[in-house]
Design an enzyme around this catalytic site. Structure first.
Site, mmCIF file in Angstrom:
data_model
loop_
_atom_site.group_PDB
_atom_site.id
_atom_site.type_symbol
_atom_site.label_atom_id
_atom_site.label_comp_id
_atom_site.label_asym_id
_atom_site.label_seq_id
_atom_site.Cartn_x
_atom_site.Cartn_y
_atom_site.Cartn_z
ATOM 1 N N LYS A 221 0.917 -1.271 0.141
ATOM 2 C CA LYS A 221 -0.093 -0.111 -0.200
ATOM 3 C C LYS A 221 0.962 1.198 0.056
ATOM 4 O O LYS A 221 2.095 1.168 0.596
ATOM 5 C CB LYS A 221 -0.973 0.079 1.278
ATOM 6 C CG LYS A 221 -1.948 0.723 1.113
ATOM 7 C CD LYS A 221 -3.154 0.212 0.283
ATOM 8 C CE LYS A 221 -4.454 0.787 0.334
ATOM 9 N NZ LYS A 221 -5.626 0.259 -0.213
ATOM 10 N N GLY B 213 -21.908 5.638 3.985
ATOM 11 C CA GLY B 213 -21.169 6.084 2.973
ATOM 12 C C GLY B 213 -21.531 5.808 1.483
ATOM 13 O O GLY B 213 -21.758 4.472 0.968
ATOM 14 N N VAL B 214 -22.051 6.710 0.701
ATOM 15 C CA VAL B 214 -22.609 6.167 -0.669
ATOM 16 C C VAL B 214 -21.874 6.948 -1.789
ATOM 17 O O VAL B 214 -22.217 7.749 -2.527
ATOM 18 C CB VAL B 214 -24.101 6.585 -0.797
ATOM 19 C CG1 VAL B 214 -24.809 5.110 -0.297
ATOM 20 C CG2 VAL B 214 -24.429 7.922 -0.332
ATOM 21 N N GLY B 215 -20.242 6.711 -1.705
ATOM 22 C CA GLY B 215 -19.295 7.274 -2.439
ATOM 23 C C GLY B 215 -19.236 6.465 -4.013
ATOM 24 O O GLY B 215 -20.331 5.650 -4.133
ATOM 25 N N VAL C 25 -18.108 3.349 -4.102
ATOM 26 C CA VAL C 25 -18.614 1.853 -4.002
ATOM 27 C C VAL C 25 -20.028 1.994 -3.545
ATOM 28 O O VAL C 25 -20.928 1.169 -4.135
ATOM 29 C CB VAL C 25 -17.631 1.208 -2.841
ATOM 30 C CG1 VAL C 25 -18.318 -0.430 -2.801
ATOM 31 C CG2 VAL C 25 -16.155 0.916 -3.305
ATOM 32 N N TYR D 273 -22.376 3.726 -3.977
ATOM 33 C CA TYR D 273 -23.590 4.396 -4.787
ATOM 34 C C TYR D 273 -23.927 2.951 -5.674
ATOM 35 O O TYR D 273 -25.061 2.516 -5.775
ATOM 36 C CB TYR D 273 -23.302 5.547 -5.731
ATOM 37 C CG TYR D 273 -24.173 5.667 -6.787
ATOM 38 C CD1 TYR D 273 -25.350 6.494 -6.474
ATOM 39 C CD2 TYR D 273 -24.077 5.214 -7.857
ATOM 40 C CE1 TYR D 273 -26.247 6.958 -7.447
ATOM 41 C CE2 TYR D 273 -24.972 5.553 -9.103
ATOM 42 C CZ TYR D 273 -26.170 6.147 -8.411
ATOM 43 O OH TYR D 273 -27.181 6.548 -9.689
HETATM 44 P P1 NAD Z 1 -15.289 7.370 -1.634
HETATM 45 O O1 NAD Z 1 -14.521 8.399 -0.890
HETATM 46 O O2 NAD Z 1 -15.517 7.539 -2.969
HETATM 47 O O3 NAD Z 1 -16.661 7.016 -0.632
HETATM 48 C C1 NAD Z 1 -16.809 7.040 0.841
HETATM 49 C C2 NAD Z 1 -18.071 8.033 1.101
HETATM 50 O O4 NAD Z 1 -18.138 7.920 2.438
HETATM 51 C C3 NAD Z 1 -17.845 9.294 0.824
HETATM 52 O O5 NAD Z 1 -18.874 9.712 -0.020
HETATM 53 C C4 NAD Z 1 -17.630 10.207 2.100
HETATM 54 O O6 NAD Z 1 -18.539 11.222 2.151
HETATM 55 C C5 NAD Z 1 -18.613 9.190 2.994
HETATM 56 N N1 NAD Z 1 -18.247 9.281 4.294
HETATM 57 C C6 NAD Z 1 -16.783 9.516 4.883
HETATM 58 N N2 NAD Z 1 -17.285 9.858 6.254
HETATM 59 C C7 NAD Z 1 -18.694 9.309 6.648
HETATM 60 C C8 NAD Z 1 -19.230 9.232 7.758
HETATM 61 N N3 NAD Z 1 -18.719 9.489 8.910
HETATM 62 N N4 NAD Z 1 -20.698 8.711 7.593
HETATM 63 C C9 NAD Z 1 -21.091 8.563 6.458
HETATM 64 N N5 NAD Z 1 -20.429 8.581 5.402
HETATM 65 C C10 NAD Z 1 -19.131 8.795 5.248
HETATM 66 O O7 NAD Z 1 -14.597 5.733 -1.100
HETATM 67 P P2 NAD Z 1 -15.023 4.565 -1.839
HETATM 68 O O8 NAD Z 1 -14.158 4.068 -2.985
HETATM 69 O O9 NAD Z 1 -16.444 4.486 -2.178
HETATM 70 O O10 NAD Z 1 -14.510 3.309 -0.724
HETATM 71 C C11 NAD Z 1 -15.326 3.094 0.274
HETATM 72 C C12 NAD Z 1 -14.428 2.315 1.516
HETATM 73 O O11 NAD Z 1 -14.278 1.151 0.706
HETATM 74 C C13 NAD Z 1 -13.169 2.786 1.764
HETATM 75 O O12 NAD Z 1 -12.983 2.630 3.059
HETATM 76 C C14 NAD Z 1 -12.061 2.396 0.979
HETATM 77 O O13 NAD Z 1 -10.866 1.932 1.682
HETATM 78 C C15 NAD Z 1 -12.682 0.815 0.885
HETATM 79 N N6 NAD Z 1 -12.611 0.073 -0.361
HETATM 80 C C16 NAD Z 1 -12.748 0.537 -1.736
HETATM 81 C C17 NAD Z 1 -12.411 0.109 -2.647
HETATM 82 C C18 NAD Z 1 -12.672 0.571 -4.040
HETATM 83 O O14 NAD Z 1 -12.371 -0.151 -4.984
HETATM 84 N N7 NAD Z 1 -12.926 1.822 -4.220
HETATM 85 C C19 NAD Z 1 -11.823 -1.429 -2.703
HETATM 86 C C20 NAD Z 1 -11.600 -1.854 -1.589
HETATM 87 C C21 NAD Z 1 -11.756 -1.314 -0.240
#
Ligand code: NAD
Length: 353
Positions: free
Chosen positions: A80, A177-179, A181, A183
């Site tokens: 990482k 968290g609806v970012g 992943v 969404y």
């Molecule tokens: P992202 O940043 O796109 O989405 C995260 C969302 O969580 C954002 O919309 C943010 O506003 C929201 N958020 C932050 N703090 C919050 C809180 N206290 N309460 C509610 N919502 C909150 O990230 P992502 O790419 O969607 O990843 C989400 C998680 O999954 C992360 O922990 C990441 O490490 C993990 N992950 C992601 C992937 C990937 O392929 N993107 C793969 C493995 C693990």
């Protein structure tokens, strides 16, 4: 902080500290274990309060990547990268290219991709300096949809384990968290007939899922206590802790976030509460699997990658069964399965060719 002691305790091979005065780059690349192959793991850009916090994050996340790839049956080790910076202000071409040159200097021991705070556009610049960058736009792209698919399959497996059917019609899922992943996960769940309750710290993100999937909304502080079948952490790590555990009102914890357990004993506590925990590094293995397929000799195939990701369901069933048979928490069962593969494949290296 005793760095070598920490590396020894956690089983790390290498930490590279990378600094470039001109671009302001401050990066730490942690390589945990390369028994199965090169260490693959995304690069996180985060405004850490202290350098110590950044080192610990890199160490924890890279260790998780080793287990994740081992459990997914990939020929990859765990690594990482973390960059200490504000992703909204500090990105520049020279920063990404400097980072790319440092990644390249590791000669393929580390392969990078996206993580929190980094995008396919950023990775495209990194890739100008190194061949050891994945998740590229003209190849597999943003891994988030693949991660969401894996989490969806994992939720189906958990519900099937409890109820004997993977049908999610009417299943209540609380998504934190609806970012990127979260969404896409909402999209899969909505299609499958699940009822969604969502929270996010950004109003526009919440509005999008309310509009697109008719989700109900919970306050960010209240999401833990929502009465539901599945609590799905898709925002931050360490969300299963002493404060949240008494609030949980679900049958299953199954989400995308890395390092969901603040401490290992919180996994034991979930089990004692009768909550089935779909171990984070298994259920969120879809993204790394998708990136891995970029390096497939035949080139990237979404069909092949998603077929492999669908295997998360079977792997979780195996973990749930091992947990019950051996009377151990699911995170312990998952680690045993991952370690057994690393040990077995490590052993074949004694055969001279
Ligand atoms: P992202 O940043 O796109 O989405 C995260 C969302 O969580 C954002 O919309 C943010 O506003 C929201 N958020 C932050 N703090 C919050 C809180 N206290 N309460 C509610 N919502 C909150 O990230 P992502 O790419 O969607 O990843 C989400 C998680 O999954 C992360 O922990 C990441 O490490 C993990 N992950 C992601 C992937 C990937 O392929 N993107 C793969 C493995 C693990």
């Amino acid at each position: 902080m005793e760095v070598f002691e920490l590396m020894s305790d956690m089983g790390h091979e290498q930490i590279a500290f990378c600094y470039d005065k001109v671009s302001g780059l401050k990066a730490i690349i942690a390589i945990h274990d390369t028994t199965l192959g090169p260490a693959l793991g995304g690069t996180r850009m985060w405004n850490y309060d202290t350098e110590e916090e950044a080192i610990v994050d890199a160490l924890r996340l890279s260790q998780g990547m080793t287990y994740k790839s081992a459990a997914m049956g990939l020929n990859l080790g765990g690594g990482k990268g973390v960059i200490i910076a504000d992703s909204r202000k500090d990105k520049s071409e020279e920063l990404w290219r400097a980072y790319g040159r440092f990644v390249d200097s590791l000669g393929g021991r580390y392969i990078t991709a996206e993580d929190v705070g980094t995008s396919p556009e950023d990775l495209a610049i990194v890739a100008e300096e190194t061949e050891f960058a994945g998740g590229l736009m003209h190849k597999s792209g943003d891994p988030s949809p693949a991660t969401a698919y894996g989490v969806f399959v994992g939720i189906q497996a958990a519900i099937e384990h409890l109820d004997g059917s993977s049908d999610l019609t009417g299943t209540k899922v609380a998504i934190q968290g609806v970012g990127s992943v979260g969404y896409v996960l909402c999209d899969y769940l909505h299609d499958a007939g699940a009822e969604l309750i969502v929270s996010d710290i950004y109003e526009d993100k919440v509005e999008r899922v309310v509009r697109d999937f008719g989700a109900e909304v919970a306050d960010p502080d209240d999401i833990y206590g929502v009465a539901c079948d599945v609590y799905s952490p898709c925002a931050l790590g360490a969300v299963i802790n002493d404060t949240t555990l008494p609030q949980l009102n679900c049958r299953v914890v199954a989400g995308a976030a890395n390092n969901q357990l603040e401490e290992r004993h919180h996994g034991d506590a979930l089990r004692q509460k009768g909550i089935l925990y779909a171990t984070d590094f298994v259920i969120n293995g879809g993204g790394v699997t998708n990136v891995y397929h970029e390096f497939h000799p035949g080139g990237y195939s979404k069909e092949l990658a998603y077929k492999k990701i669908a295997g998360i369901g079977g792997q979780l069933h195996r973990i749930f069964e091992t947990s019950e048979k051996e009377d151990i928490p699911t995170h312990v069962a998952a680690e045993r399965i991952a370690r057994a593969r690393i040990e077995a494949i490590g052993q074949i290296q004694r055969i001279r060719v």
